[in-house]
Design a protein around this motif. Structure first.
Motif, PDB file in Angstrom:
ATOM      1  N   VAL A   1      -8.059   3.451   9.831  1.00 52.45           N
ATOM      2  CA  VAL A   1      -9.172   2.956   8.679  1.00 52.45           C
ATOM      3  C   VAL A   1      -8.166   2.237   7.374  1.00 52.45           C
ATOM      4  N   HIS A   2      -7.148   2.972   7.233  1.00 52.58           N
ATOM      5  CA  HIS A   2      -6.078   2.232   6.148  1.00 52.58           C
ATOM      6  C   HIS A   2      -5.372   1.218   6.654  1.00 52.58           C
ATOM      7  N   THR A   3      -5.286   0.855   7.581  1.00 49.28           N
ATOM      8  CA  THR A   3      -4.223  -0.115   8.194  1.00 49.28           C
ATOM      9  C   THR A   3      -4.243  -1.556   7.368  1.00 49.28           C
ATOM     10  N   HIS A   4      -5.417  -2.156   7.304  1.00 51.57           N
ATOM     11  CA  HIS A   4      -5.426  -3.165   6.528  1.00 51.57           C
ATOM     12  C   HIS A   4      -5.818  -3.388   5.141  1.00 51.57           C
ATOM     13  N   ASP A   5      -5.738  -2.038   4.561  1.00 47.20           N
ATOM     14  CA  ASP A   5      -6.025  -1.954   3.058  1.00 47.20           C
ATOM     15  C   ASP A   5      -4.773  -2.494   2.286  1.00 47.20           C
ATOM     16  N   THR A   6      -4.920  -3.543   1.368  1.00 45.77           N
ATOM     17  CA  THR A   6      -3.609  -3.900   0.875  1.00 45.77           C
ATOM     18  C   THR A   6      -3.084  -2.774  -0.006  1.00 45.77           C
ATOM     19  N   GLY A   7      -3.687  -2.264  -0.442  1.00 43.99           N
ATOM     20  CA  GLY A   7      -3.206  -0.866  -1.290  1.00 43.99           C
ATOM     21  C   GLY A   7      -2.432  -0.053  -0.538  1.00 43.99           C
ATOM     22  N   HIS A   8      -2.935   0.233   0.818  1.00 41.94           N
ATOM     23  CA  HIS A   8      -2.285   1.230   1.701  1.00 41.94           C
ATOM     24  C   HIS A   8      -1.086   0.484   2.143  1.00 41.94           C
ATOM     25  N   ARG A   9      -0.870  -0.976   2.489  1.00 43.45           N
ATOM     26  CA  ARG A   9       0.086  -1.378   2.825  1.00 43.45           C
ATOM     27  C   ARG A   9       1.266  -1.314   1.999  1.00 43.45           C
ATOM     28  N   TRP A  10       0.885  -1.482   0.691  1.00 44.09           N
ATOM     29  CA  TRP A  10       1.970  -1.370  -0.420  1.00 44.09           C
ATOM     30  C   TRP A  10       2.583  -0.065  -0.303  1.00 44.09           C
TER      31      TRP A  10
ATOM     32  N   THR B   1      -3.251  -0.599 -10.980  1.00 44.30           N
ATOM     33  CA  THR B   1      -4.036   0.231 -10.214  1.00 44.30           C
ATOM     34  C   THR B   1      -3.957   1.742 -10.980  1.00 44.30           C
ATOM     35  N   GLU B   2      -5.046   2.375 -11.001  1.00 44.21           N
ATOM     36  CA  GLU B   2      -5.420   3.616 -11.046  1.00 44.21           C
ATOM     37  C   GLU B   2      -5.764   4.689 -10.104  1.00 44.21           C
ATOM     38  N   ARG B   3      -5.480   4.060  -8.842  1.00 41.02           N
ATOM     39  CA  ARG B   3      -5.664   4.572  -7.475  1.00 41.02           C
ATOM     40  C   ARG B   3      -4.895   5.703  -7.416  1.00 41.02           C
TER      41      ARG B   3
ATOM     42  N   PHE C   1       7.411   5.441  -7.106  1.00 41.38           N
ATOM     43  CA  PHE C   1       5.894   5.446  -7.223  1.00 41.38           C
ATOM     44  C   PHE C   1       5.653   5.224  -8.780  1.00 41.38           C
ATOM     45  N   GLN C   2       6.274   5.766  -9.886  1.00 44.33           N
ATOM     46  CA  GLN C   2       5.901   5.806 -11.105  1.00 44.33           C
ATOM     47  C   GLN C   2       6.517   4.430 -11.674  1.00 44.33           C
ATOM     48  N   GLU C   3       7.750   3.886 -11.203  1.00 41.25           N
ATOM     49  CA  GLU C   3       8.222   2.731 -11.556  1.00 41.25           C
ATOM     50  C   GLU C   3       7.384   1.468 -11.320  1.00 41.25           C
ATOM     51  N   ARG C   4       6.473   1.542 -10.144  1.00 43.42           N
ATOM     52  CA  ARG C   4       5.904   0.264  -9.715  1.00 43.42           C
ATOM     53  C   ARG C   4       4.407   0.461  -9.968  1.00 43.42           C
ATOM     54  N   ALA C   5       3.802   1.814 -10.074  1.00 47.26           N
ATOM     55  CA  ALA C   5       2.708   1.891 -10.268  1.00 47.26           C
ATOM     56  C   ALA C   5       2.328   2.829 -11.432  1.00 47.26           C
TER      57      ALA C   5
ATOM     58  N   HIS D   1      -6.595  -8.235  -3.209  1.00 47.70           N
ATOM     59  CA  HIS D   1      -5.466  -8.180  -3.787  1.00 47.70           C
ATOM     60  C   HIS D   1      -5.200  -6.838  -4.302  1.00 47.70           C
ATOM     61  N   PHE D   2      -3.784  -6.550  -4.391  1.00 48.64           N
ATOM     62  CA  PHE D   2      -3.743  -4.867  -4.852  1.00 48.64           C
ATOM     63  C   PHE D   2      -2.631  -5.147  -5.703  1.00 48.64           C
ATOM     64  N   ALA D   3      -2.694  -4.563  -6.961  1.00 46.02           N
ATOM     65  CA  ALA D   3      -1.729  -4.977  -8.224  1.00 46.02           C
ATOM     66  C   ALA D   3      -1.454  -3.505  -8.748  1.00 46.02           C
TER      67      ALA D   3
END
Length: 319
Positions: free
Chosen positions: A279-288, A93-95, A117-121, A87-89
């Motif tokens: 390698v990033h395709t299924h990463d939930t954060g990357h999908r977001w 997140t501080e990513r 980006f700043q509005e959502r994360a 799950h990615f929030a």
């Protein structure tokens, strides 16, 4: 070390970057004897001294130099691996997300993307890096160093998943006193103009010069630059002309003496896309992140459609 301790990778990076055992020990929070023991284990594993003393300093062996180039990428990749969650929030997140972009994409899409980006994360960070070559997205380095590359569809990137973003068109900029602002050039005149061109990747056979040469039109640019933002500076107050993206003429302030004119030849379309390492395709954060970029690009096209031939300063006399 059939299955090496990953802590040794951290030690290896510190030793190769600091080139000093005591400083490396302080950096990774261990004692100097412990760092010396780690260096000994690494030397046995690689069969190489890695660090060689010269007087009061150490130098890297050739293998040490090679390993230094690889350790950062491998550590970043491991950080991503252990940071991946089901799950990615975005709100918490501080990513850090990194995009390789041209200065054109950074100027046209970057401000909008940063706002969204700043509005959502609000606690995350977005890093823009001006790209070198499309190959930077391949292999371990591409997987670890960037979340994506924004580049034209025909820029030479291949073998990577991608997502269409937005379209643009080529126009010409010239000083207000240039004869080009008063009359469209004939086919013979186009090749005699003093051109300054921007390009994405010089090894790409689909670059504009090659494409035009195939259609029988030979341009002889006085300069070629990988900075589209710099093109107006080479044109204003001179008899040079440049080919530039229309959206860029709207996104940044231009010298007031410049005129934006229709392109007198078929330079081909501009279709920007997002590319990423598989390698990033299924990463939930990357999908977001991919969805955010795609939605931002779609809003750009909806709010700033490519309609009409009017210049940013005045109106083209041959629109």
């Amino acid at each position: 070390m059939a299955r090496p301790d990953l802590n040794l990778l951290v030690a290896l990076q510190a030793l190769l970057e600091e080139r000093h055992v005591s400083r490396a020990a302080e950096r990774i929070g261990v004692s100097q004897p412990a760092a010396s023991a780690m260096l000994a284990r690494l030397r046995r594993h690689f069969g190489d001294d890695l660090l060689v003393r010269e007087g009061n300093r150490y130098r890297l062996t050739p293998l040490g130099q090679q390993l230094q180039e690889q350790t950062g990428s491998v550590l970043q990749l491991s950080d991503r691996l252990f940071a991946t969650k089901s799950h990615f929030a975005p709100a918490t997140t501080e990513r850090e997300f990194t995009l390789h972009v041209s200065d054109y994409a950074m100027a046209v899409l970057g401000p909008r993307l940063l706002t969204a980006f700043q509005e959502r994360a609000p606690h995350a960070r977005l890093r823009f890096r001006q790209f070198g070559t499309p190959e930077a997205m391949h292999g371990e380095a591409g997987a670890s160093a960037a979340d994506g590359l924004i580049a034209p569809r025909d820029s030479g990137v291949s073998g990577l998943p991608s997502l269409a973003l937005f379209a643009d068109e080529w126009v010409v900029i010239a000083d207000q006193h240039h004869p080009l602002t008063r009359a469209a050039p004939g086919a013979d005149d186009i090749g005699e103009l003093r051109w300054v061109l921007g390009q994405f990747e010089p090894r790409d056979s689909r670059f504009m010069l090659h494409r035009l040469a195939e259609s029988g039109l030979q341009l002889k640019p006085e300069a070629v630059t990988d900075s589209f933002l710099a093109l107006p500076l080479y044109v204003a107050g001179t008899d040079r002309v440049a080919v530039i993206q229309r959206r860029l003429t709207r996104a940044v302030p231009f010298p007031p003496s410049l005129r934006v004119l229709p392109c007198p030849f078929d330079a081909g379309p501009v279709n920007e896309a997002l590319w990423w390492h598989p390698v990033h395709t299924h990463d939930t954060g990357h999908r977001w992140f991919r969805t955010l970029i795609h939605d931002t690009a779609r809003r750009l096209e909806a709010e700033e459609p490519l309609v009409g031939q009017a210049g940013r300063v005045g109106v083209s006399p041959w629109a």
